[in-house]
Design a protein around this motif. Structure first.
Motif, mmCIF file in Angstrom:
data_model
loop_
_atom_site.group_PDB
_atom_site.id
_atom_site.type_symbol
_atom_site.label_atom_id
_atom_site.label_comp_id
_atom_site.label_asym_id
_atom_site.label_seq_id
_atom_site.Cartn_x
_atom_site.Cartn_y
_atom_site.Cartn_z
ATOM 1 N N LYS A 339 -73.266 31.852 38.415
ATOM 2 C CA LYS A 339 -74.484 32.476 38.931
ATOM 3 C C LYS A 339 -74.922 33.617 38.024
ATOM 4 O O LYS A 339 -76.108 33.734 37.675
ATOM 5 N N GLY A 340 -73.958 34.439 37.628
ATOM 6 C CA GLY A 340 -74.280 35.565 36.755
ATOM 7 C C GLY A 340 -74.797 35.103 35.398
ATOM 8 O O GLY A 340 -75.729 35.695 34.841
ATOM 9 N N LEU A 341 -74.191 34.041 34.847
ATOM 10 C CA LEU A 341 -74.648 33.536 33.549
ATOM 11 C C LEU A 341 -76.075 33.004 33.637
ATOM 12 O O LEU A 341 -76.891 33.223 32.732
ATOM 13 N N MET A 342 -76.388 32.298 34.722
ATOM 14 C CA MET A 342 -77.745 31.787 34.863
ATOM 15 C C MET A 342 -78.751 32.918 34.988
ATOM 16 O O MET A 342 -79.859 32.841 34.449
ATOM 17 N N LYS A 343 -78.369 33.991 35.692
ATOM 18 C CA LYS A 343 -79.281 35.119 35.834
ATOM 19 C C LYS A 343 -79.384 35.936 34.554
ATOM 20 O O LYS A 343 -80.371 36.634 34.326
ATOM 21 N N ALA A 344 -78.347 35.827 33.690
ATOM 22 C CA ALA A 344 -78.345 36.614 32.454
ATOM 23 C C ALA A 344 -79.025 35.892 31.287
ATOM 24 O O ALA A 344 -79.632 36.540 30.430
ATOM 25 N N VAL A 345 -78.924 34.556 31.224
ATOM 26 C CA VAL A 345 -79.485 33.836 30.071
ATOM 27 C C VAL A 345 -80.489 32.756 30.469
ATOM 28 O O VAL A 345 -81.250 32.276 29.619
ATOM 29 N N GLY A 346 -80.474 32.332 31.727
ATOM 30 C CA GLY A 346 -81.388 31.287 32.168
ATOM 31 C C GLY A 346 -80.798 29.894 32.050
ATOM 32 O O GLY A 346 -79.845 29.654 31.301
ATOM 33 N N GLU A 347 -81.361 28.969 32.824
ATOM 34 C CA GLU A 347 -80.843 27.602 32.864
ATOM 35 C C GLU A 347 -80.992 26.890 31.521
ATOM 36 O O GLU A 347 -80.108 26.145 31.099
ATOM 37 N N GLU A 348 -82.106 27.126 30.825
ATOM 38 C CA GLU A 348 -82.346 26.413 29.567
ATOM 39 C C GLU A 348 -81.330 26.789 28.506
ATOM 40 O O GLU A 348 -80.869 25.953 27.738
ATOM 41 N N ALA A 349 -80.970 28.057 28.445
ATOM 42 C CA ALA A 349 -79.974 28.486 27.464
ATOM 43 C C ALA A 349 -78.619 27.848 27.765
ATOM 44 O O ALA A 349 -77.892 27.446 26.846
ATOM 45 N N LEU A 350 -78.268 27.751 29.058
ATOM 46 C CA LEU A 350 -77.014 27.087 29.421
ATOM 47 C C LEU A 350 -77.032 25.618 29.015
ATOM 48 O O LEU A 350 -76.047 25.091 28.483
ATOM 49 N N LEU A 351 -78.170 24.951 29.237
ATOM 50 C CA LEU A 351 -78.279 23.548 28.851
ATOM 51 C C LEU A 351 -78.163 23.400 27.339
ATOM 52 O O LEU A 351 -77.463 22.501 26.842
ATOM 53 N N GLN A 352 -78.838 24.265 26.595
ATOM 54 C CA GLN A 352 -78.744 24.213 25.133
ATOM 55 C C GLN A 352 -77.305 24.376 24.672
ATOM 56 O O GLN A 352 -76.844 23.700 23.738
ATOM 57 N N HIS A 353 -76.577 25.255 25.344
ATOM 58 C CA HIS A 353 -75.177 25.489 24.961
ATOM 59 C C HIS A 353 -74.321 24.250 25.254
ATOM 60 O O HIS A 353 -73.469 23.874 24.436
ATOM 61 N N VAL A 354 -74.561 23.621 26.390
ATOM 62 C CA VAL A 354 -73.819 22.402 26.725
ATOM 63 C C VAL A 354 -74.120 21.300 25.712
ATOM 64 O O VAL A 354 -73.225 20.571 25.267
ATOM 65 N N LEU A 355 -75.380 21.177 25.305
ATOM 66 C CA LEU A 355 -75.737 20.177 24.306
ATOM 67 C C LEU A 355 -75.071 20.470 22.969
ATOM 68 O O LEU A 355 -74.617 19.553 22.270
ATOM 69 N N SER A 356 -74.999 21.753 22.605
ATOM 70 C CA SER A 356 -74.353 22.105 21.333
ATOM 71 C C SER A 356 -72.865 21.762 21.366
ATOM 72 O O SER A 356 -72.293 21.367 20.342
ATOM 73 N N VAL A 357 -72.240 21.891 22.546
ATOM 74 C CA VAL A 357 -70.831 21.498 22.681
ATOM 75 C C VAL A 357 -70.678 19.999 22.442
ATOM 76 O O VAL A 357 -69.760 19.552 21.744
ATOM 77 N N ASN A 358 -71.593 19.211 22.994
ATOM 78 C CA ASN A 358 -71.525 17.766 22.797
ATOM 79 C C ASN A 358 -71.792 17.373 21.353
ATOM 80 O O ASN A 358 -71.149 16.464 20.818
ATOM 81 N N GLU A 359 -72.735 18.041 20.709
ATOM 82 C CA GLU A 359 -72.996 17.768 19.291
ATOM 83 C C GLU A 359 -71.781 18.127 18.439
ATOM 84 O O GLU A 359 -71.392 17.384 17.532
ATOM 85 N N GLU A 360 -71.170 19.263 18.747
ATOM 86 C CA GLU A 360 -69.968 19.677 18.014
ATOM 87 C C GLU A 360 -68.831 18.699 18.269
ATOM 88 O O GLU A 360 -68.032 18.400 17.356
#
Length: 696
Positions: A339-360
């Motif tokens: 919850k805190g991460l979503m309020k601090a960076v937003g849902e899109e940033a979290l999604l981008q990070h998850v995608l970068s993990v999959n690309e890596e």
């Protein structure tokens, strides 16, 4: 439905002449192939210099089918006509075969080709393709298709084993080298003696040239072919039909896809996700390629930099590999303040990070394949749920999680080799009930769940991870550098204004907008020019169909539905009552844009007011025949039916004094457009105050 088979390239590490000697041992009968009952030469022809030798045979094959089906058909064997063209000068053997039995009901065609390896003249390559079309067969059409394809593929690899058997037999008998063909003087009486017109009716009409061309099915550039040894070494063991699906899908992409061809490992993942159902895998892959292009995913690893709160509080990271060599990713979800991460960076940033993990993860799989010398196409995730509580079931957080699962499932199939869930608390079944329906059944079968301390000891993590890899927080010996997570301070939360800016940034980060053009309903974008001299620039890709692009200037603003501030009006905007030349005028000559083209252009405005960019369907003449369906044909055909074109576009208005610098910025943006997009030669066309660049 026509069933097709296409083999990869199989390599014999022997000279062509020796392989041909082994091939001839298969005739007239071959005990090593039980279904081959024998053959009879129907006709034979040799060229004057002996370079080309053509043989036509009648081959009898035993029917390996249920007794009932054989009784209904009234046959115990079938007859095939085989035509071999052996060219000693070019060192090629072309084989074409078709069925004679039941030819009015069933059509079976096969093409095989032996050639010299393009990189080693002492090796020989072999390819084969086949098609089966069952039009009618006493009501057993589907059964016959399954039996025929099963029997055919069962004999595919057997054929290579037979050739290798006869090669070994020749070598054991002292024949390890056969001289290459060389032309010899030809006398008139020799020519007459060499001709053996046993079947003039069929051979005289089709007599081969000295250098016959390859069968159409085999006309693929050598550099684009898949080697069977490469498949085994780099992609893993595949059945003949699985190999055929990979070869066919890859070749289809080479023929129809306008951009960069995905790696073989990537294509294979989509085939596995759809159980090697070719059409379903093709549809899924096409949608993913479009998604990657629209969101510029190919550049993610080079451009993505996690915001500081993610770097400090996102409790996930890579940690060596499991016992099978798969890269290991550790995620301490229970210690993470979602919850805190979503309020601090937003849902899109979290999604981008998850995608970068999959690309890596995909990149690390390639590295481990090279390091361990065996195919590694997936990774393992160790999910620690200690600390999971009702806070993690915050509804917006669960909604975001479900969205991430959906995106990953659609675009990274078969990349998760194993999921080890440890220290699952009592609240876990609630979370599992929410997310499991969104996870593919094949993926769910890879989950191993341990509650309490069950992960310790035999049957636990030691079965999948080496002891020196198990992290210290789970009682292992390895120091784990994954961030520990923790509560995100509220001082790092985004303000409402920052959240709105983040949402706007996300909207504009998707630089290209998707649009559909329906027959009779053009798609238009309105751009307001407050001063006389400005520059309108555009950049669009035609994904499906052909369109006509035009630019208009209107004296009055079109009637628009209520728009949010800052939102550009689009859709069908020109009023049907407007008269061209009176209410609005064309300022850019119509440009026909073909499917697959990328168009970049600009227009220097002369008057203030409303400018309308318009795309409408271009209807080709009735006589024009369509080529093979392309990647984006398949993609758009999955959506609403009917005459429809689709495009991705970007446009903006620049002040005239900023034009030169901003155009270089625009070109930079175009070059950063997904690596899967077309990046080839271009030509330009336009008027004195405007220009469009067309690239394919």
């Amino acid at each position: 439905m026509v069933q097709k088979y296409q083999s990869p390239v199989r390599v014999y590490k022997y000279p062509f002449e020796l392989v041909m000697a082994a091939y001839e041992k298969r005739f007239p009968t071959c005990p090593l192939i039980p279904v081959f009952l024998g053959s009879e030469v129907l006709g034979e022809w040799r060229s004057a210099d002996g370079a080309v030798h053509t043989v036509e045979r009648s081959c009898r094959l035993r029917v390996d089918a249920p007794r009932l089906l054989r009784k209904i058909a009234g046959v115990e064997h079938v007859v095939f006509i085989q035509r071999n063209v052996l060219n000693w000068r070019e060192r090629t053997l072309l084989i074409d075969a078709h069925n004679e039995t039941f030819a009015s009901r069933v059509t079976v065609k096969e093409s095989c080709r032996y050639t010299v390896h393009p990189e080693n003249e002492d090796w020989t390559c072999f390819e084969q393709s086949a098609s089966l079309d069952v039009r009618s067969f006493f009501g057993f059409e589907s059964t016959l298709e399954k039996i025929a394809m099963k029997q055919y593929t069962a004999n595919v690899k057997r054929g290579k084993e037979v050739i290798e058997h006869y090669l070994n037999e020749l070598i054991s008998q002292g024949t390890s080298h056969i001289p290459r063909w060389t032309p010899a003087p030809v006398q008139e009486e020799d020519v007459r003696s060499q001709l053996v017109p046993q079947c003039p009716s069929s051979l005289d009409m089709d007599g081969p040239s000295d250098a016959p061309g390859p069968a159409p099915e085999m006309a693929i550039a050598d550099g684009d072919k898949l080697d069977a040894d490469y498949i085994e070494r780099c992609l893993g063991h595949l059945s003949p039909m699985q190999e055929s699906c990979l070869v066919q899908l890859r070749h289809w992409l080479q023929e129809t896809h306008k951009g960069k061809i995905p790696k073989d490992e990537h294509i294979l993942r989509f085939l596995r996700a759809r159980d090697f159902h070719l059409d379903k895998a093709r549809d899924m892959l096409c949608q993913s390629l479009s998604w990657r292009k629209q969101h510029q995913v190919d550049l993610l690893l080079q451009t993505w930099r996690p915001p500081p709160p993610l770097q400090e509080f996102y409790a996930g990271g890579w940690h060596y590999q499991d016992i099978d060599g798969r890269p290991l990713y550790i995620l301490r979800l229970g210690q993470m303040d979602t919850k805190g991460l979503m309020k601090a960076v937003g849902e899109e940033a979290l999604l981008q990070h998850v995608l970068s993990v999959n690309e890596e993860g995909q990149k690390r799989c390639e590295g481990n394949t090279r390091q361990f010398g065996r195919p590694i196409s997936s990774w393992t995730c160790l999910l620690d749920l200690e600390g999971l509580n009702m806070r993690h079931l915050w509804r917006p957080g669960v909604k975001a999680l479900l969205r991430m699962i959906e995106v990953v499932e659609d675009n990274y199939p078969e990349t998760l080799g194993r999921l080890l869930i440890v220290r699952a608390p009592r609240v876990f079944p609630v979370l599992w009930t929410l997310v499991s329906p969104f996870i593919n059944e094949n993926t769910r079968q890879k989950f191993l769940i341990y509650s309490g301390s069950n992960y310790q000891g035999p049957g636990g993590l030691v079965d999948y991870l080496d002891k020196d890899v198990i992290p210290d927080f789970l009682g292992g010996e390895s120091v784990c550098n994954v961030p520990e997570g923790g509560m995100v301070p509220k001082s790092l939360y985004l303000t409402e204004e920052e959240q709105e800016q983040a949402d706007q940034l996300q909207q504009w980060s998707e630089t290209y907008h998707s649009a559909s053009v329906l027959r009779g309903t053009p798609y238009e974008v309105a751009m307001e020019i407050p001063e006389g001299e400005s520059v309108i620039t555009w950049d669009f890709d035609i994904l499906r169909g052909d369109v006509v692009f035009s630019l208009y200037h209107a004296k009055q603003a079109p009637k628009l539905s209520p728009q949010e501030p800052g939102v550009r009006a689009s859709g069908q905007l020109i009023d049907k009552s407007w008269i061209l030349g009176v209410d609005y005028s064309r300022v850019e000559a119509p440009l026909i844009c073909r499917e697959g083209q990328s168009i970049q252009g600009s227009h220097v405005t002369q008057w203030p007011g409303i400018y309308l960019l318009q795309w409408r369907i271009h209807s080709p003449p009735e006589s024009v025949a369509c080529s093979l369906p392309g990647v984006d044909d398949v993609l758009t055909a999955l959506h609403s039916p009917g005459p429809k074109c689709k495009l991705l576009y970007y446009c903006e208005v620049l002040a005239s004094e900023d034009f030169r610098g901003s155009m270089s910025s625009l070109e930079s943006c175009a070059s950063r457009f997904s690596q899967l997009s077309a990046t080839t030669s271009s030509s330009s066309s336009g008027q004195s105050h405007s220009g469009s660049m067309v690239s394919r």
